[in-house]
Scaffold this motif. Structure first.
Motif, PDB file in Angstrom:
ATOM      1  N   GLN A  61      -3.562  13.086  -9.882  1.00 36.85           N
ATOM      2  CA  GLN A  61      -2.877  14.298  -9.445  1.00 36.85           C
ATOM      3  C   GLN A  61      -3.432  15.552 -10.114  1.00 36.85           C
ATOM      4  O   GLN A  61      -3.513  16.620  -9.485  1.00 36.85           O
ATOM      5  CB  GLN A  61      -1.372  14.182  -9.686  1.00 36.85           C
TER       6      GLN A  61
ATOM      7  N   ILE B 269      -3.326   8.777  -5.610  1.00 38.58           N
ATOM      8  CA  ILE B 269      -2.930  10.194  -5.658  1.00 38.58           C
ATOM      9  C   ILE B 269      -2.148  10.489  -6.935  1.00 38.58           C
ATOM     10  O   ILE B 269      -2.341  11.532  -7.573  1.00 38.58           O
ATOM     11  CB  ILE B 269      -2.113  10.556  -4.403  1.00 38.58           C
ATOM     12  N   GLN B 270      -1.286   9.567  -7.334  1.00 37.72           N
ATOM     13  CA  GLN B 270      -0.502   9.779  -8.553  1.00 37.72           C
ATOM     14  C   GLN B 270      -1.399   9.782  -9.790  1.00 37.72           C
ATOM     15  O   GLN B 270      -1.255  10.625 -10.681  1.00 37.72           O
ATOM     16  CB  GLN B 270       0.565   8.691  -8.682  1.00 37.72           C
TER      17      GLN B 270
ATOM     18  N   GLU C  65      -2.310  17.122   2.292  1.00 46.52           N
ATOM     19  CA  GLU C  65      -0.941  17.314   2.760  1.00 46.52           C
ATOM     20  C   GLU C  65      -0.343  18.585   2.139  1.00 46.52           C
ATOM     21  O   GLU C  65      -0.216  18.706   0.920  1.00 46.52           O
ATOM     22  CB  GLU C  65      -0.083  16.101   2.384  1.00 46.52           C
TER      23      GLU C  65
ATOM     24  N   THR D 240       0.818  -1.206   0.000  1.00 47.56           N
ATOM     25  CA  THR D 240       0.000   0.000   0.000  1.00 47.56           C
ATOM     26  C   THR D 240       0.855   1.260   0.000  1.00 47.56           C
ATOM     27  O   THR D 240       0.433   2.306  -0.494  1.00 47.56           O
ATOM     28  CB  THR D 240      -0.933   0.044   1.227  1.00 47.56           C
ATOM     29  N   THR D 241       2.052   1.192   0.562  1.00 48.42           N
ATOM     30  CA  THR D 241       2.894   2.388   0.674  1.00 48.42           C
ATOM     31  C   THR D 241       4.229   2.252  -0.052  1.00 48.42           C
ATOM     32  O   THR D 241       5.072   3.129   0.056  1.00 48.42           O
ATOM     33  CB  THR D 241       3.180   2.682   2.161  1.00 48.42           C
ATOM     34  N   GLY D 242       4.439   1.165  -0.792  1.00 47.22           N
ATOM     35  CA  GLY D 242       5.694   0.980  -1.496  1.00 47.22           C
ATOM     36  C   GLY D 242       5.776  -0.424  -2.055  1.00 47.22           C
ATOM     37  O   GLY D 242       4.794  -1.180  -2.014  1.00 47.22           O
TER      38      GLY D 242
ATOM     39  N   LYS E 251      -4.513   1.721  -2.454  1.00 48.37           N
ATOM     40  CA  LYS E 251      -3.116   2.116  -2.607  1.00 48.37           C
ATOM     41  C   LYS E 251      -3.064   3.638  -2.699  1.00 48.37           C
ATOM     42  O   LYS E 251      -3.222   4.226  -3.772  1.00 48.37           O
ATOM     43  CB  LYS E 251      -2.517   1.488  -3.866  1.00 48.37           C
ATOM     44  N   ARG E 252      -2.862   4.276  -1.557  1.00 55.11           N
ATOM     45  CA  ARG E 252      -2.953   5.734  -1.478  1.00 55.11           C
ATOM     46  C   ARG E 252      -2.028   6.411  -2.487  1.00 55.11           C
ATOM     47  O   ARG E 252      -2.431   7.334  -3.203  1.00 55.11           O
ATOM     48  CB  ARG E 252      -2.620   6.215  -0.066  1.00 55.11           C
ATOM     49  N   THR E 253      -0.796   5.975  -2.528  1.00 63.24           N
ATOM     50  CA  THR E 253       0.181   6.619  -3.406  1.00 63.24           C
ATOM     51  C   THR E 253      -0.237   6.494  -4.863  1.00 63.24           C
ATOM     52  O   THR E 253      -0.139   7.453  -5.641  1.00 63.24           O
ATOM     53  CB  THR E 253       1.571   5.999  -3.200  1.00 63.24           C
ATOM     54  N   ALA E 254      -0.716   5.315  -5.249  1.00 66.76           N
ATOM     55  CA  ALA E 254      -1.111   5.082  -6.638  1.00 66.76           C
ATOM     56  C   ALA E 254      -2.333   5.916  -7.020  1.00 66.76           C
ATOM     57  O   ALA E 254      -2.400   6.472  -8.126  1.00 66.76           O
ATOM     58  CB  ALA E 254      -1.391   3.597  -6.861  1.00 66.76           C
TER      59      ALA E 254
ATOM     60  N   GLU F  66       0.453   7.692   9.078  1.00 66.97           N
ATOM     61  CA  GLU F  66      -0.640   8.105   8.203  1.00 66.97           C
ATOM     62  C   GLU F  66      -1.326   9.334   8.776  1.00 66.97           C
ATOM     63  O   GLU F  66      -2.451   9.287   9.255  1.00 66.97           O
ATOM     64  CB  GLU F  66      -1.624   6.957   7.988  1.00 66.97           C
TER      65      GLU F  66
END
Length: 509
Positions: free
Chosen positions: A499, A495-496, A424, A118-120, A490-493, A391
């Motif tokens: 964007q 957000i990307q 953020e 989820t974070t990497g 998957k927060r990063t995915a 988080e």
């Protein structure tokens, strides 16, 4: 491959020979599978059919250590290289099928289970035979299982919770395990298989709750009131059974309203459940109260892949829905100076595969595994998970907000199927939302109405935690790479991918 008897046979047979099993999620993206196959140095791959193998075919050249692919059903085409059908690979005729390669070292590596990422990038969690079996044994000591129990296996067996609690534990107890055809068929399989024990992640209970709420929106007022009275009556009855309150008038009505309303929902779950376990993520207290109020014996547990996986679980007789129960026998927990929940015991992993730096970050010199979760212990030793250490969103005004708590509150409204809160470094919070298509048909969907509806769920939060802007987006799925196979966002995915949409929510600020 999906859950089926051959999955378990292969798993047990391989480990009895001292081999290391690396489970894969059957519906994961090919790129994610290839990453794991390469990182683990897999030499033999078992797939259900050639169709699944075809999705990996463009990447097979990267897998230099892969020596053999075995296809369970059907035949292999010549284009698949070192591929063989299981019927041709297995010995013919009568065989002594189970052959144990001497005394297996209990501390020896049994399996690599990769984190959900989820974070990497996923990390390979090294679990020994002792990790797995001690955890299943301790869980069985806490919650009994019997030879006439039937478990319904539908969470992927590549998920540590399903493998330990839904496979090894019933083996120890001599229970029956029925294999579901998968989540799309879960309702039908529950009705046909009629399990007595169900192990699930919160998302399944959230979906059932959402479906019920959607139907109530179109039901007559008297039916809605009857349903609400049933849940309130059942909750009073549950609290009385737990010894936390006297029996009020609502609780006295439970024997009357249960057959009228509650039995209908419980029948859809098979009608025989004596225990339902939710784990893998936090279960919203509102949803827990909903099911307990309808008479479902639902308990919540806590664990991580790194702890093989169960750390704690409530029991039917000691069920505090706001907690995740007491630690299992032999599992030690403590809350450190930063409020982090730490775990120690026979089920804690030996480390991450080929990643000693990551191992040192989470296991200290005294052997305590640092979970990354903030926790509390009540007077009775029940664990309460109150958030994640990292988080936290820090807005431009310096306010610190746990996005998971805000998202959980918003998801209590059945209109919202998925939510991700952002902010953020920005002056206010905004949200990306996926709407429940059935409910959204009869609702005003402009941004102002959505924001107002979300903030209706955030009254217990400080004012700076309110949502100021929102955008609706397409559903997040495993197939599009925005959900893990365990249905975590998957927060990063996300957000990307969105964007540009997020940037629009902060134009002028």
């Amino acid at each position: 491959m999906p859950n089926r008897m051959e999955w378990v046979l292969f798993d047990v047979a391989a480990m009895s020979l001292g081999l290391v099993v690396v489970p894969l999620y059957p519906h994961d993206r090919p790129e994610a599978m290839v990453y794991i196959l390469k990182d683990a140095g897999v030499k033999l791959l078992l797939v259900e059919d050639e169709r699944q193998l075809q999705s990996l075919k463009p990447h097979l050249a990267q897998l230099r250590q892969l020596k053999r692919v075995v296809v369970l059903q059907g035949h292999c085409s010549e284009s698949c290289g070192d591929c063989v059908a299981a019927g041709d690979w297995l010995p013919q005729g009568k065989q002594t099928w189970l052959r144990v390669a001497g005394a297996t070292d209990p501390h020896g590596l049994a399996t690599l289970v990769y984190t959900s990422g989820t974070t990497g990038p996923p990390k390979g969690v090294m679990l020994s035979h002792r990790n797995l079996l001690s955890n299943a044994s301790a869980a069985l000591a806490r919650i009994r299982a019997y030879t006439d129990d039937r478990f319904l296996s539908f969470l992927p067996l590549s998920h540590a919770l399903e493998r330990t609690a839904g496979c090894y534990l019933p083996m120890m107890a001599g229970c029956e395990v029925a294999f579901s055809r998968g989540i799309p068929y879960l309702s039908e399989d529950l009705a046909v298989m009629q399990p007595t024990v169900l192990i699930s992640v919160p998302r399944i209970f959230e979906r059932i709750h959402g479906e019920v709420q959607a139907k109530l929106q179109h039901a007559p007022e008297w039916k809605v009131r009857l349903f609400q009275h049933t849940v309130e009556s059942g909750w009073d009855h549950f609290e009385h059974q737990q010894g936390r309150r006297g029996l009020h008038l609502k609780g006295l009505l439970w024997p009357l309203v249960k057959p009228l309303v509650a039995h209908k929902l419980l029948k859809k779950l098979g009608g025989r459940l004596r225990l339902a376990v939710s784990g893998g993520a936090a279960l919203d207290p509102h949803i827990s109260r909903f099911f307990l109020g309808l008479g479902l014996p639902l308990v919540q547990g806590y664990g991580l892949t790194e702890t093989a996986p169960v750390v704690s679980v409530n029991t039917p007789g000691d069920n505090e829905p706001s907690s995740v129960g007491q630690p299992l026998p032999g599992v030690q927990v403590r809350i450190d100076a930063q409020g982090e929940l730490c775990v120690k015991g026979a089920s804690v992993m030996s480390g991450y595969w080929h990643n000693p730096r990551a191992t040192r970050r989470v296991i200290d010199q005294e052997g305590w595994y640092h979970t990354g979760d903030k926790g509390e212990l009540d007077a009775a030793g029940h664990i309460k998970v109150v958030g994640r250490l990292k988080e936290i969103l820090v807005t431009a005004t310096g306010r610190k907000i746990p996005p998971g708590d805000v998202e959980g509150a918003i998801l209590a409204d059945p209109l919202f199927a998925q939510v991700l809160v952002v902010g953020e470094g920005y002056p206010y919070l905004a949200a990306l939302v996926v709407l429940n298509s059935e409910i959204a048909q009869g609702v005003t969907l402009d941004e102002m109405a959505l924001v107002a509806r979300m903030n209706d769920r955030l009254h217990r939060f400080p004012r700076y935690a309110e949502i100021m802007r929102a955008a609706t987006v397409a559903p997040w799925t495993v197939e599009n790479g925005l959900l893990t196979p365990t249905l975590k966002v998957k927060r990063t995915a996300v957000i990307q991918q969105y964007q540009d949409v997020i940037a629009q929510l902060y134009v002028g600020h």
